[in-house]
Scaffold this motif. Structure first.
Motif, mmCIF file in Angstrom:
data_model
loop_
_atom_site.group_PDB
_atom_site.id
_atom_site.type_symbol
_atom_site.label_atom_id
_atom_site.label_comp_id
_atom_site.label_asym_id
_atom_site.label_seq_id
_atom_site.Cartn_x
_atom_site.Cartn_y
_atom_site.Cartn_z
ATOM 1 N N THR A 1 46.477 46.176 39.170
ATOM 2 C CA THR A 1 44.945 46.175 39.309
ATOM 3 C C THR A 1 44.509 45.099 40.444
ATOM 4 O OG1 THR A 1 42.737 46.219 38.492
ATOM 5 C CG2 THR A 1 44.476 44.817 37.321
ATOM 6 N N ASN A 2 43.390 44.921 40.662
ATOM 7 C CA ASN A 2 42.913 43.636 41.600
ATOM 8 C C ASN A 2 42.489 42.761 40.718
ATOM 9 O OD1 ASN A 2 39.960 43.713 41.515
ATOM 10 N ND2 ASN A 2 40.356 45.867 42.087
ATOM 11 N N ASN A 3 42.625 41.336 41.265
ATOM 12 C CA ASN A 3 42.551 40.024 40.578
ATOM 13 C C ASN A 3 40.904 40.123 40.131
ATOM 14 O OD1 ASN A 3 41.601 39.642 43.615
ATOM 15 N ND2 ASN A 3 41.848 37.594 43.189
ATOM 16 N N TYR A 4 40.102 40.578 40.886
ATOM 17 C CA TYR A 4 38.709 40.696 40.523
ATOM 18 C C TYR A 4 38.416 41.486 39.063
ATOM 19 C CZ TYR A 4 33.590 42.353 40.315
ATOM 20 O OH TYR A 4 32.509 42.545 40.212
ATOM 21 N N VAL A 5 39.064 42.728 39.013
ATOM 22 C CA VAL A 5 38.819 43.433 37.779
ATOM 23 C C VAL A 5 39.843 42.760 36.737
ATOM 24 C CG1 VAL A 5 39.817 45.449 36.694
ATOM 25 C CG2 VAL A 5 38.547 45.526 39.078
ATOM 26 N N ALA A 6 40.794 42.214 37.138
ATOM 27 C CA ALA A 6 41.743 41.244 35.911
ATOM 28 C C ALA A 6 40.885 40.319 35.401
ATOM 29 C CB ALA A 6 42.891 40.986 36.749
ATOM 30 N N SER A 7 39.910 39.555 36.177
ATOM 31 C CA SER A 7 39.414 38.272 35.801
ATOM 32 C C SER A 7 37.981 38.757 34.783
ATOM 33 C CB SER A 7 38.889 37.582 36.888
ATOM 34 O OG SER A 7 38.102 38.196 37.761
ATOM 35 N N GLY A 8 37.799 40.162 34.639
ATOM 36 C CA GLY A 8 36.700 40.714 33.922
ATOM 37 C C GLY A 8 35.529 41.316 34.723
ATOM 38 N N GLY A 9 35.733 41.312 36.223
ATOM 39 C CA GLY A 9 34.908 41.631 37.016
ATOM 40 C C GLY A 9 34.345 43.010 36.810
ATOM 41 N N SER A 10 33.124 43.421 36.957
ATOM 42 C CA SER A 10 32.703 44.749 37.076
ATOM 43 C C SER A 10 32.441 45.074 35.403
ATOM 44 C CB SER A 10 33.248 45.828 37.703
ATOM 45 O OG SER A 10 33.025 45.804 39.344
ATOM 46 N N PRO B 1 36.965 44.881 52.360
ATOM 47 C CA PRO B 1 36.236 43.634 52.856
ATOM 48 C C PRO B 1 36.932 42.585 52.013
ATOM 49 C CG PRO B 1 34.396 44.801 52.076
ATOM 50 C CD PRO B 1 35.669 45.647 51.995
ATOM 51 N N PHE B 2 36.864 42.748 50.669
ATOM 52 C CA PHE B 2 37.252 41.664 49.823
ATOM 53 C C PHE B 2 38.716 41.167 50.000
ATOM 54 C CE2 PHE B 2 34.135 44.437 47.511
ATOM 55 C CZ PHE B 2 32.994 43.703 47.953
ATOM 56 N N ASP B 3 38.707 39.851 49.942
ATOM 57 C CA ASP B 3 40.373 39.406 49.886
ATOM 58 C C ASP B 3 40.702 39.455 48.633
ATOM 59 O OD1 ASP B 3 40.257 38.945 52.699
ATOM 60 O OD2 ASP B 3 39.300 37.044 52.389
ATOM 61 N N ASN B 4 40.794 40.626 48.021
ATOM 62 C CA ASN B 4 41.382 40.739 46.474
ATOM 63 C C ASN B 4 43.045 40.746 46.595
ATOM 64 O OD1 ASN B 4 38.808 42.703 45.931
ATOM 65 N ND2 ASN B 4 39.016 40.648 45.184
ATOM 66 N N THR B 5 43.736 40.404 45.657
ATOM 67 C CA THR B 5 45.108 40.593 45.344
ATOM 68 C C THR B 5 45.343 41.185 44.351
ATOM 69 O OG1 THR B 5 45.066 38.634 44.245
ATOM 70 C CG2 THR B 5 45.481 37.923 46.564
ATOM 71 N N ILE B 6 46.724 41.697 44.452
ATOM 72 C CA ILE B 6 47.149 42.552 43.243
ATOM 73 C C ILE B 6 47.674 41.804 42.084
ATOM 74 C CG2 ILE B 6 48.774 44.384 42.724
ATOM 75 C CD1 ILE B 6 48.873 45.249 45.697
ATOM 76 N N THR B 7 47.208 42.161 41.116
ATOM 77 C CA THR B 7 47.434 41.487 39.493
ATOM 78 C C THR B 7 48.078 42.510 38.673
ATOM 79 O OG1 THR B 7 45.848 39.654 39.740
ATOM 80 C CG2 THR B 7 46.754 40.299 37.735
ATOM 81 N N THR B 8 49.156 42.155 38.102
ATOM 82 C CA THR B 8 50.003 43.011 37.296
ATOM 83 C C THR B 8 49.698 42.357 35.723
ATOM 84 O OG1 THR B 8 52.179 41.843 37.418
ATOM 85 C CG2 THR B 8 51.694 43.730 38.867
ATOM 86 N N MET B 9 49.746 43.255 34.885
ATOM 87 C CA MET B 9 49.719 43.025 33.417
ATOM 88 C C MET B 9 50.126 43.855 32.374
ATOM 89 S SD MET B 9 45.577 42.955 32.602
ATOM 90 C CE MET B 9 45.102 42.470 34.202
ATOM 91 N N PHE B 10 50.722 43.568 31.242
ATOM 92 C CA PHE B 10 50.956 44.735 30.290
ATOM 93 C C PHE B 10 49.757 44.942 29.288
ATOM 94 C CE2 PHE B 10 55.100 43.062 31.832
ATOM 95 C CZ PHE B 10 55.847 44.157 31.971
ATOM 96 N N LEU B 11 49.521 46.251 29.193
ATOM 97 C CA LEU B 11 48.482 46.480 28.094
ATOM 98 C C LEU B 11 49.299 47.372 27.085
ATOM 99 C CD1 LEU B 11 45.824 47.996 30.368
ATOM 100 C CD2 LEU B 11 45.699 45.591 29.436
ATOM 101 N N SER B 12 48.736 47.306 25.704
ATOM 102 C CA SER B 12 49.087 48.148 24.826
ATOM 103 C C SER B 12 48.555 49.398 24.776
ATOM 104 C CB SER B 12 48.763 47.663 23.277
ATOM 105 O OG SER B 12 47.384 47.626 23.103
ATOM 106 N N GLY B 13 49.030 50.524 23.943
ATOM 107 C CA GLY B 13 48.422 51.997 24.067
ATOM 108 C C GLY B 13 46.828 51.689 23.518
#
Length: 592
Positions: free
Chosen positions: A523-532, A428-440
């Motif tokens: 990931t989704n933009n909610y998680v990318a912004s620190g959600g949950s 139901p959430f209008d989340n979008t897909i966010t990409t980013m690079f992470l180190s190991g």
């Protein structure tokens, strides 16, 4: 029936707050145009009507009732289920047969069906107002479109009291915060023909990060649960006959409130979609002989909880409850149908909800059978990672962003059509897909956090992943044997992995992560912004929001899968998702 309610004070110092409360209650008494009724020594009947976690299910919907729903009175063949017009009929009938009644809603009436995505909560608040709701607690999903939207919708359409004693809107710089401060009260007092009922609202704590799902997030300071309840109920108790705590916490929290808060008579709760029949009776640990009632009313407009009380001199001396199923046997209220008509018409003109995108031959579940990855979770996160223009090294999304299973066929049918409407219910959430690079190192930290968060929830994974595997060691609180990419060949140990550099993780060969290497995540933009609680991602400076809807990616992925299957005449047929995702594949393997 004469009814009035007090103007409740803001959260300020106890001395000022107590003064304000007493003054407000005095003003409330002066407003009464009828003489005060002396109920001393009388057995007074009160009916509480409890709804909660409606999640925008204003329009009846199809589902296959599971075991618990069947046990509570929802039978297959009695659909479609839910819908505001049927709930309104139940409420009107109950009020008609009750002398004194109070309708309370335990929150989360926003989010969960396409009508919210299009109208942002306007329809839900108008529906509750039409139902004659007396008070609602502020649920976490009421903030999903931001504090400003919630404040705007309340100002325009609400006729009921909104409560949350444990939220302190302290950021005066944001105009929508101060607006919410004016719209959300800690308590309310209702005069029901001389029976005075005090209600304290308690908003959600565990999901408070949902408030940050929109850009216009707010600054909320959360107050301690027990201290807040004790404070407000102590102020209310001398002025009312009974005290109700209206919560959006959890059933466990509500039982603790009932057990340890001496001035509480009833707890009316929600949040975890539990339906209680019968309601719980909890012995007080602080008042000998006192028994406190706890009610939960389920979710998705499937039930209305009716609680009938007998109150004598400020004590609940008897009670009964009936959990009323909302199915096709309940007539639809004409006034509510009229209110919803224009919303339904615009919704149908805007989104083709009936279009089939895939098929199932069994229920596609969002939770894994042993707490690990799930078939629906694997499908969703692969759809995100493999979307054209995304195509990252691996993917991850929060499990609770997937809100329900995809249904299986009803009795007598062999297949179930997955429609666009069902995708809105699942995502139901209008989340979008966010990409980013992470180190190991950051990958390890992220998977460790997933493990620790999951350990606190029975070692049931709180994330779903793709192109990665790991052992979720809940006892140690760490993620072990993390791999990203690889051959995924079956293995029992590292010696079984023939490709150079691969290790055996969760019974598949994959490439281990290295601290200094870089890995691209979808990931989704909610998680990318620190959600949950995913703060390891919040300040990542490589983030790029693709603008691609997570829901659209899943729909596109299902349609692409359909291209792989043809019937005997060479025509494309909708995918049987169960054949591609029969169960979780162990990419997240719990270790207890």
């Amino acid at each position: 029936m004469h009814r009035s309610s007090a103007q409740s004070p803001r959260q300020e110092s106890p001395l000022r707050l107590g003064f304000c409360l007493l003054m407000c209650c005095a003003l409330w008494s002066c407003e009464s145009v009828q003489p005060v009724q002396d109920l001393s020594g009388l057995d007074v009947r009160l009916t509480i009507l409890h709804t909660g976690d409606l999640h925008s299910r204003l329009i009846p919907y199809e589902m296959v009732p599971q075991y618990t729903d069947e046990e509570l009175g929802l039978a297959e063949g009695q659909g479609p289920f839910g819908g505001a017009a049927r709930v309104a009929t139940i409420l009107k009938d109950a009020r008609r047969n009750a002398g004194r009644s109070l309708h309370l809603d335990s929150g989360d009436y926003f989010q969960g069906a396409p009508i919210f995505n299009l109208f942002k909560g306007e329809a839900e608040i108008r529906v509750l107002a039409e139902m004659g709701l007396d008070a609602a607690v502020a649920g976490n999903h009421e903030f999903d479109e931001g504090a400003r939207n919630y404040a705007t919708q309340l100002e325009r359409w609400s006729t009921y009291r909104t409560l949350a004693a444990n939220y302190d809107f302290e950021s005066a710089d944001d105009p929508w915060n101060s607006r919410l401060d004016a719209l959300i009260d800690p308590v309310a007092i209702f005069d029901l023909d001389g029976l005075k009922v005090g209600v304290v609202g308690m908003g959600n704590l565990s999901s408070i990060t949902s408030i940050h799902e929109a850009d216009n997030s707010m600054d909320v300071r959360v107050q301690d649960t027990m201290q807040t309840i004790d404070h407000y109920t102590a102020l209310l108790a001398p002025q009312v006959d009974i005290v109700i705590v209206l919560t959006h916490l959890s059933l466990d929290d509500d039982v603790e409130i009932a057990r340890w808060c001496k001035d509480v008579d009833i707890v009316v709760g929600g949040h975890l979609h539990v339906a209680l029949d019968p309601i719980k009776v909890v012995p007080s640990e602080v008042v000998p002989g006192k028994r406190v009632l706890v009610s939960h009313a389920g979710a998705f407009a499937k039930y209305v909880q009716r609680i009938d009380l007998v109150v004598r001199d400020g004590e609940v001396i008897a009670h009964d409850n009936e959990l009323l199923p909302v199915d096709s046997s309940v007539p639809e209220d004409a006034d509510m149908l009229d209110l919803l008509h224009d919303y339904e018409r615009e919704l149908a003109d805007t989104i083709d909800l009936t279009r089939t995108v895939a098929r199932t031959r069994d229920r596609l579940r969002r939770f894994g059978s042993i707490g690990g990855d799930s078939p629906l979770g694997n499908l969703v996160v692969e759809a995100m990672q493999y979307r054209s223009g995304i195509e990252t090294d691996f993917g991850m999304t929060n499990s609770l962003g997937i809100r329900t299973d995809i249904q299986g066929p009803a009795d007598g049918q062999t297949e179930h059509d997955v429609t666009v409407e069902e995708l809105y219910n699942v995502l139901p959430f209008d989340n979008t897909i966010t990409t980013m690079f992470l180190s190991g190192v950051e990958v390890q930290e992220m998977f460790d956090y997933i493990t620790q968060r999951s350990a606190g929830r029975g070692c049931s994974t709180q994330a779903q992943i793709s192109s990665a595997r790991f052992i979720m060691d809940c006892s140690a609180g760490i993620a072990d044997e993390i791999t990203i990419g690889g051959s995924w060949a079956p293995c029992n140990n590292d010696e079984d992995c023939e490709d150079t550099g691969e290790i055996c993780s969760a019974l598949r060969c994959g490439r281990p992560i290295y601290p200094s290497e870089s890995y691209e995540l979808a990931t989704n933009n909610y998680v990318a912004s620190g959600g949950s609680g995913f703060y390891v991602l919040e300040n990542n400076t490589t983030q790029e929001d693709s603008g691609i809807s997570m829901r659209d990616a899943v729909e596109f992925f299902m349609l692409e899968l359909s291209d792989w299957q043809t019937d005997s005449e060479g025509n494309r047929v909708a995918t049987d998702l169960n054949s591609l995702y029969p169960e979780g594949d162990g990419r997240i393997t719990p270790r207890f």
